[in-house]
Write an enzyme that holds these catalytic residues in place. Structure first.
Site, PDB file in Angstrom:
ATOM      1  N   GLU A   1      -5.624   9.461  -0.157  1.00  0.00           N
ATOM      2  CA  GLU A   1      -6.013   8.045  -0.113  1.00  0.00           C
ATOM      3  C   GLU A   1      -7.078   7.670  -1.143  1.00  0.00           C
ATOM      4  O   GLU A   1      -7.005   6.601  -1.744  1.00  0.00           O
ATOM      5  CB  GLU A   1      -6.507   7.657   1.287  1.00  0.00           C
ATOM      6  CG  GLU A   1      -5.444   7.716   2.375  1.00  0.00           C
ATOM      7  CD  GLU A   1      -4.337   6.663   2.245  1.00  0.00           C
ATOM      8  OE1 GLU A   1      -4.436   5.764   1.372  1.00  0.00           O
ATOM      9  OE2 GLU A   1      -3.360   6.761   3.014  1.00  0.00           O
TER      10      GLU A   1
ATOM     11  N   HIS B   1       0.837  -1.202   0.000  1.00  0.00           N
ATOM     12  CA  HIS B   1       0.000   0.000   0.000  1.00  0.00           C
ATOM     13  C   HIS B   1       0.878   1.261   0.000  1.00  0.00           C
ATOM     14  O   HIS B   1       0.665   2.183  -0.788  1.00  0.00           O
ATOM     15  CB  HIS B   1      -0.936   0.028   1.210  1.00  0.00           C
ATOM     16  CG  HIS B   1      -1.599   1.360   1.383  1.00  0.00           C
ATOM     17  ND1 HIS B   1      -2.711   1.734   0.664  1.00  0.00           N
ATOM     18  CD2 HIS B   1      -1.256   2.439   2.137  1.00  0.00           C
ATOM     19  CE1 HIS B   1      -3.033   2.978   0.989  1.00  0.00           C
ATOM     20  NE2 HIS B   1      -2.169   3.430   1.876  1.00  0.00           N
TER      21      HIS B   1
ATOM     22  N   SER C   1      -3.983   0.866  -4.883  1.00  0.00           N
ATOM     23  CA  SER C   1      -3.362  -0.338  -4.329  1.00  0.00           C
ATOM     24  C   SER C   1      -4.388  -1.434  -4.049  1.00  0.00           C
ATOM     25  O   SER C   1      -4.036  -2.496  -3.543  1.00  0.00           O
ATOM     26  CB  SER C   1      -2.590   0.006  -3.036  1.00  0.00           C
ATOM     27  OG  SER C   1      -3.468   0.481  -2.033  1.00  0.00           O
TER      28      SER C   1
ATOM     29  N   HIS D   1       1.480   4.960  -2.657  1.00  0.00           N
ATOM     30  CA  HIS D   1       1.792   6.373  -2.393  1.00  0.00           C
ATOM     31  C   HIS D   1       2.996   6.924  -3.158  1.00  0.00           C
ATOM     32  O   HIS D   1       2.994   8.090  -3.541  1.00  0.00           O
ATOM     33  CB  HIS D   1       2.069   6.579  -0.896  1.00  0.00           C
ATOM     34  CG  HIS D   1       0.837   6.578  -0.047  1.00  0.00           C
ATOM     35  ND1 HIS D   1      -0.024   7.649   0.019  1.00  0.00           N
ATOM     36  CD2 HIS D   1       0.315   5.631   0.776  1.00  0.00           C
ATOM     37  CE1 HIS D   1      -1.020   7.369   0.843  1.00  0.00           C
ATOM     38  NE2 HIS D   1      -0.840   6.147   1.318  1.00  0.00           N
TER      39      HIS D   1
HETATM   40 FE    FE Z   1      -2.084   5.282   2.816  1.00  0.00          FE
END
Ligand code: FE
Ligand code: PHE
Length: 287
Positions: free
Chosen positions: A175, A129, A194, A134
Protein backbone atom coordinates in the site's frame (compact mmCIF):
# COMPACT_ATOMS: atom_id res chain seq x y z
CA UNK A 1 -17.95 -21.58 9.18
CA UNK A 2 -19.19 -22.04 5.61
CA UNK A 3 -18.72 -25.14 3.47
CA UNK A 4 -15.63 -23.57 1.90
CA UNK A 5 -13.98 -23.13 5.25
CA UNK A 6 -14.27 -19.32 5.28
CA UNK A 7 -15.19 -17.76 8.59
CA UNK A 8 -17.87 -15.41 7.24
CA UNK A 9 -20.59 -16.25 4.73
CA UNK A 10 -20.66 -14.04 1.61
CA UNK A 11 -23.36 -11.39 1.16
CA UNK A 12 -26.42 -12.29 -0.93
CA UNK A 13 -25.63 -12.41 -4.63
CA UNK A 14 -21.91 -13.17 -4.13
CA UNK A 15 -20.30 -16.56 -4.74
CA UNK A 16 -18.90 -18.64 -1.87
CA UNK A 17 -15.49 -17.00 -2.44
CA UNK A 18 -17.18 -13.55 -2.27
CA UNK A 19 -16.72 -12.80 -5.97
CA UNK A 20 -19.44 -11.08 -7.99
CA UNK A 21 -19.89 -10.26 -11.64
CA UNK A 22 -18.22 -6.96 -12.46
CA UNK A 23 -21.37 -5.91 -14.31
CA UNK A 24 -19.33 -3.73 -16.62
CA UNK A 25 -22.27 -2.87 -18.88
CA UNK A 26 -24.11 -1.32 -15.96
CA UNK A 27 -21.57 1.44 -15.23
CA UNK A 28 -23.04 4.85 -16.03
CA UNK A 29 -21.46 7.59 -18.12
CA UNK A 30 -20.86 9.54 -14.87
CA UNK A 31 -19.02 6.59 -13.37
CA UNK A 32 -16.79 6.24 -16.43
CA UNK A 33 -16.14 9.98 -16.25
CA UNK A 34 -14.99 9.69 -12.62
CA UNK A 35 -12.48 7.04 -13.70
CA UNK A 36 -11.23 9.27 -16.53
CA UNK A 37 -10.80 12.28 -14.23
CA UNK A 38 -8.86 10.26 -11.68
CA UNK A 39 -6.85 8.52 -14.38
CA UNK A 40 -5.79 11.77 -16.02
CA UNK A 41 -4.88 13.43 -12.72
CA UNK A 42 -2.67 10.53 -11.67
CA UNK A 43 -0.96 9.87 -14.98
CA UNK A 44 -0.03 13.56 -15.23
CA UNK A 45 1.67 13.32 -11.83
CA UNK A 46 3.35 9.94 -11.92
CA UNK A 47 6.21 10.16 -14.43
CA UNK A 48 9.33 10.82 -12.34
CA UNK A 49 7.44 9.76 -9.19
CA UNK A 50 6.17 6.23 -9.74
CA UNK A 51 8.58 3.30 -9.94
CA UNK A 52 9.34 1.86 -13.38
CA UNK A 53 7.52 -1.45 -12.83
CA UNK A 54 4.34 0.48 -12.05
CA UNK A 55 4.59 2.71 -15.14
CA UNK A 56 5.44 -0.28 -17.31
CA UNK A 57 2.44 -2.18 -15.96
CA UNK A 58 0.14 0.73 -16.63
CA UNK A 59 1.26 0.73 -20.25
CA UNK A 60 1.09 -3.03 -20.62
CA UNK A 61 -2.53 -3.14 -19.47
CA UNK A 62 -3.56 -0.28 -21.68
CA UNK A 63 -5.69 1.18 -18.88
CA UNK A 64 -5.93 4.50 -20.68
CA UNK A 65 -8.51 3.50 -23.25
CA UNK A 66 -11.06 5.60 -21.44
CA UNK A 67 -13.58 4.63 -18.84
CA UNK A 68 -13.61 1.97 -16.16
CA UNK A 69 -11.68 -1.07 -17.41
CA UNK A 70 -13.54 -4.25 -18.18
CA UNK A 71 -11.88 -7.11 -16.24
CA UNK A 72 -12.69 -9.45 -19.12
CA UNK A 73 -10.37 -7.31 -21.24
CA UNK A 74 -7.52 -6.86 -18.73
CA UNK A 75 -7.39 -10.46 -17.55
CA UNK A 76 -6.05 -12.18 -20.68
CA UNK A 77 -3.06 -9.80 -20.75
CA UNK A 78 -2.45 -10.02 -17.01
CA UNK A 79 -2.75 -13.79 -17.19
CA UNK A 80 -0.25 -13.90 -20.04
CA UNK A 81 2.27 -11.71 -18.22
CA UNK A 82 2.24 -13.22 -14.72
CA UNK A 83 -0.67 -15.64 -14.39
CA UNK A 84 -2.66 -13.16 -12.25
CA UNK A 85 -6.33 -12.25 -12.62
CA UNK A 86 -8.56 -9.52 -11.20
CA UNK A 87 -11.88 -10.63 -9.71
CA UNK A 88 -14.72 -8.35 -8.61
CA UNK A 89 -15.89 -8.29 -4.98
CA UNK A 90 -18.53 -6.10 -3.29
CA UNK A 91 -15.96 -4.26 -1.12
CA UNK A 92 -13.57 -5.30 1.63
CA UNK A 93 -13.53 -9.07 2.12
CA UNK A 94 -12.61 -11.04 5.27
CA UNK A 95 -8.91 -11.75 5.73
CA UNK A 96 -9.12 -15.50 5.07
CA UNK A 97 -10.99 -14.92 1.80
CA UNK A 98 -8.44 -12.30 0.79
CA UNK A 99 -5.47 -14.56 1.51
CA UNK A 100 -7.06 -17.45 -0.40
CA UNK A 101 -7.49 -15.28 -3.50
CA UNK A 102 -3.93 -13.94 -3.37
CA UNK A 103 -2.49 -17.42 -2.84
CA UNK A 104 -4.21 -18.39 -6.10
CA UNK A 105 -3.05 -15.29 -7.99
CA UNK A 106 -6.43 -13.61 -7.97
CA UNK A 107 -6.64 -9.99 -6.90
CA UNK A 108 -10.04 -9.07 -5.40
CA UNK A 109 -11.04 -5.60 -6.58
CA UNK A 110 -13.95 -3.47 -5.44
CA UNK A 111 -16.60 -3.31 -8.18
CA UNK A 112 -17.90 0.18 -7.35
CA UNK A 113 -16.34 3.57 -8.08
CA UNK A 114 -16.33 6.61 -5.80
CA UNK A 115 -18.68 9.50 -6.48
CA UNK A 116 -17.56 12.64 -8.25
CA UNK A 117 -17.68 14.55 -4.93
CA UNK A 118 -15.34 12.01 -3.27
CA UNK A 119 -12.35 12.19 -5.60
CA UNK A 120 -9.81 12.62 -2.83
CA UNK A 121 -11.12 10.61 0.05
CA UNK A 122 -13.11 7.48 0.58
CA UNK A 123 -13.17 4.87 3.32
CA UNK A 124 -13.36 1.64 1.36
CA UNK A 125 -11.14 0.80 -1.58
CA UNK A 126 -13.01 1.29 -4.86
CA UNK A 127 -12.19 0.11 -8.36
CA UNK A 128 -9.89 3.06 -9.00
CA UNK A 129 -7.73 2.31 -5.98
CA UNK A 130 -7.81 -1.43 -6.60
CA UNK A 131 -7.28 -1.50 -10.35
CA UNK A 132 -5.26 1.64 -11.05
CA UNK A 133 -3.34 1.32 -7.78
CA UNK A 134 -2.72 -2.40 -7.47
CA UNK A 135 -3.03 -4.12 -10.81
CA UNK A 136 -0.10 -2.51 -12.72
CA UNK A 137 2.38 -3.91 -10.17
CA UNK A 138 0.91 -7.38 -10.67
CA UNK A 139 2.34 -7.36 -14.21
CA UNK A 140 5.84 -7.48 -12.68
CA UNK A 141 6.95 -11.13 -12.23
CA UNK A 142 8.81 -10.47 -8.97
CA UNK A 143 6.00 -8.49 -7.39
CA UNK A 144 3.52 -11.08 -8.67
CA UNK A 145 5.42 -13.78 -6.75
CA UNK A 146 5.56 -11.58 -3.64
CA UNK A 147 1.80 -11.08 -3.57
CA UNK A 148 1.11 -14.78 -3.96
CA UNK A 149 3.61 -15.63 -1.21
CA UNK A 150 1.91 -13.05 1.00
CA UNK A 151 -1.42 -14.82 0.53
CA UNK A 152 0.19 -18.13 1.42
CA UNK A 153 1.83 -16.59 4.48
CA UNK A 154 -1.51 -15.27 5.72
CA UNK A 155 -2.90 -18.57 6.91
CA UNK A 156 0.20 -19.31 8.91
CA UNK A 157 0.28 -15.84 10.46
CA UNK A 158 -3.35 -16.32 11.49
CA UNK A 159 -2.53 -19.62 13.20
CA UNK A 160 0.38 -18.01 15.04
CA UNK A 161 -1.57 -14.91 16.09
CA UNK A 162 0.65 -12.69 13.94
CA UNK A 163 -1.88 -11.18 11.55
CA UNK A 164 -1.33 -7.68 12.91
CA UNK A 165 2.39 -7.93 12.09
CA UNK A 166 1.75 -9.37 8.65
CA UNK A 167 -0.78 -6.62 7.94
CA UNK A 168 1.94 -4.05 8.67
CA UNK A 169 4.10 -5.67 6.00
CA UNK A 170 1.28 -5.30 3.48
CA UNK A 171 0.61 -1.75 4.56
CA UNK A 172 4.20 -0.53 4.34
CA UNK A 173 4.97 -2.30 1.06
CA UNK A 174 1.93 -3.10 -1.10
CA UNK A 175 0.00 0.00 0.00
CA UNK A 176 2.60 2.61 0.97
CA UNK A 177 5.97 1.35 -0.26
CA UNK A 178 8.79 3.46 -1.68
CA UNK A 179 11.63 2.09 -3.78
CA UNK A 180 15.15 3.28 -4.55
CA UNK A 181 16.02 4.05 -8.14
CA UNK A 182 19.18 5.49 -9.73
CA UNK A 183 17.23 8.77 -10.08
CA UNK A 184 16.05 8.87 -6.47
CA UNK A 185 13.11 7.55 -4.47
CA UNK A 186 10.03 6.31 -6.33
CA UNK A 187 6.56 5.26 -5.19
CA UNK A 188 5.09 1.83 -5.86
CA UNK A 189 2.49 1.44 -3.08
CA UNK A 190 -1.10 1.40 -4.34
CA UNK A 191 -2.34 3.74 -1.61
CA UNK A 192 0.13 6.36 -2.81
CA UNK A 193 -0.04 5.99 -6.59
CA UNK A 194 -3.84 6.15 -6.51
CA UNK A 195 -3.87 9.34 -4.39
CA UNK A 196 -3.14 12.74 -5.88
CA UNK A 197 -2.13 14.34 -2.61
CA UNK A 198 -0.13 11.45 -1.19
CA UNK A 199 1.77 11.00 -4.49
CA UNK A 200 3.29 14.37 -3.70
CA UNK A 201 3.46 14.15 0.08
CA UNK A 202 5.18 10.76 0.14
CA UNK A 203 8.15 11.97 -1.90
CA UNK A 204 8.34 15.73 -1.35
CA UNK A 205 7.06 16.63 2.10
CA UNK A 206 9.67 17.12 4.86
CA UNK A 207 7.32 15.71 7.54
CA UNK A 208 7.47 11.92 7.24
CA UNK A 209 10.43 9.70 8.04
CA UNK A 210 11.72 7.68 5.12
CA UNK A 211 13.60 4.64 6.39
CA UNK A 212 15.28 1.63 4.87
CA UNK A 213 13.22 -1.56 4.69
CA UNK A 214 14.01 -3.95 7.55
CA UNK A 215 11.52 -6.79 7.91
CA UNK A 216 11.36 -7.26 11.68
CA UNK A 217 11.63 -3.55 12.37
CA UNK A 218 8.82 -2.80 9.95
CA UNK A 219 6.60 -5.50 11.43
CA UNK A 220 6.99 -3.85 14.84
CA UNK A 221 5.78 -0.49 13.55
CA UNK A 222 2.24 0.80 14.01
CA UNK A 223 0.53 2.54 11.10
CA UNK A 224 -2.27 5.01 10.63
CA UNK A 225 -5.23 4.52 8.34
CA UNK A 226 -6.79 7.98 8.68
CA UNK A 227 -4.24 10.34 7.13
CA UNK A 228 -0.89 10.58 5.33
CA UNK A 229 1.74 8.18 6.65
CA UNK A 230 4.30 9.39 9.18
CA UNK A 231 6.86 6.88 8.00
CA UNK A 232 7.55 5.24 4.65
CA UNK A 233 9.87 2.26 4.21
CA UNK A 234 12.19 2.16 1.21
CA UNK A 235 13.06 -1.13 -0.51
CA UNK A 236 16.26 -1.35 -2.59
CA UNK A 237 14.40 -3.36 -5.28
CA UNK A 238 11.45 -5.71 -5.71
CA UNK A 239 13.88 -8.62 -5.72
CA UNK A 240 15.22 -7.54 -2.33
CA UNK A 241 11.66 -7.43 -1.00
CA UNK A 242 10.90 -10.89 -2.33
CA UNK A 243 14.18 -12.30 -0.98
CA UNK A 244 13.50 -10.89 2.50
CA UNK A 245 10.01 -12.35 2.64
CA UNK A 246 10.53 -15.78 1.03
CA UNK A 247 12.50 -16.86 4.09
CA UNK A 248 10.60 -18.88 6.68
CA UNK A 249 8.90 -16.41 9.05
CA UNK A 250 9.27 -18.75 12.05
CA UNK A 251 12.41 -16.93 13.25
CA UNK A 252 10.90 -13.58 12.24
CA UNK A 253 7.86 -14.18 14.43
CA UNK A 254 10.13 -15.43 17.22
CA UNK A 255 12.10 -12.18 17.01
CA UNK A 256 8.81 -10.28 17.26
CA UNK A 257 7.94 -12.19 20.44
CA UNK A 258 11.03 -10.69 22.01
CA UNK A 259 10.55 -7.15 20.71
CA UNK A 260 8.11 -4.38 21.53
CA UNK A 261 5.94 -2.55 19.06
CA UNK A 262 7.23 0.81 17.91
CA UNK A 263 5.40 4.13 17.75
CA UNK A 264 5.04 5.38 14.18
CA UNK A 265 7.51 8.24 14.44
CA UNK A 266 10.28 6.20 16.09
CA UNK A 267 13.72 6.33 14.49
CA UNK A 268 16.18 3.73 15.78
CA UNK A 269 19.98 4.07 15.77
CA UNK A 270 20.01 1.00 13.50
CA UNK A 271 17.68 2.54 10.90
CA UNK A 272 18.98 3.52 7.51
CA UNK A 273 17.61 7.05 7.32
CA UNK A 274 16.72 8.51 3.91
CA UNK A 275 14.79 11.38 5.49
CA UNK A 276 14.64 12.31 9.14
CA UNK A 277 11.15 13.78 9.06
CA UNK A 278 10.10 16.93 10.89
CA UNK A 279 6.66 15.34 11.66
CA UNK A 280 5.33 18.89 11.23
CA UNK A 281 2.30 17.71 9.25
CA UNK A 282 1.17 15.15 11.86
CA UNK A 283 1.82 17.56 14.73
CA UNK A 284 -0.19 20.34 13.12
CA UNK A 285 -3.08 17.90 12.63
CA UNK A 286 -2.87 16.73 16.24
CA UNK A 287 -3.30 20.37 17.27
FE1 FE B 1 -5.25 -1.39 -1.47
N1 PHE C 1 7.71 -16.46 4.13
C1 PHE C 1 6.57 -16.16 4.92
C2 PHE C 1 6.29 -17.28 5.96
O1 PHE C 1 7.07 -18.18 6.10
C3 PHE C 1 5.34 -15.94 4.04
C4 PHE C 1 5.33 -14.61 3.36
C5 PHE C 1 5.89 -14.41 2.10
C6 PHE C 1 4.77 -13.52 3.98
C7 PHE C 1 5.85 -13.17 1.48
C8 PHE C 1 4.73 -12.29 3.36
C9 PHE C 1 5.27 -12.11 2.11
O2 PHE C 1 5.31 -17.22 6.66
Amino acid sequence: MSADGFTTAPPPGAAADWTIDQGWNAYTAEEHAVWNTLYERQTALLPGRAADPFLKGLDALDLHRGGIPDFARINPELQRLTGWQVVAVPGLVPEDVFFEHLANRRFPAGQFIRRADQLDYLQEPDIFHDVFGHVPMLTDPTFADYMQAYGQGGRRAAELGRLENLARLYWYTVEFGLMESPQGLRIYGAGIVSSRTESMFALDDPSPNRLGFDLVRLMRTHYRIDDFQQVYFVIPSLQALLDATLQDFGPVYAALDAAEDLAIETVLPTDRVFTLGTQAYARAKAG
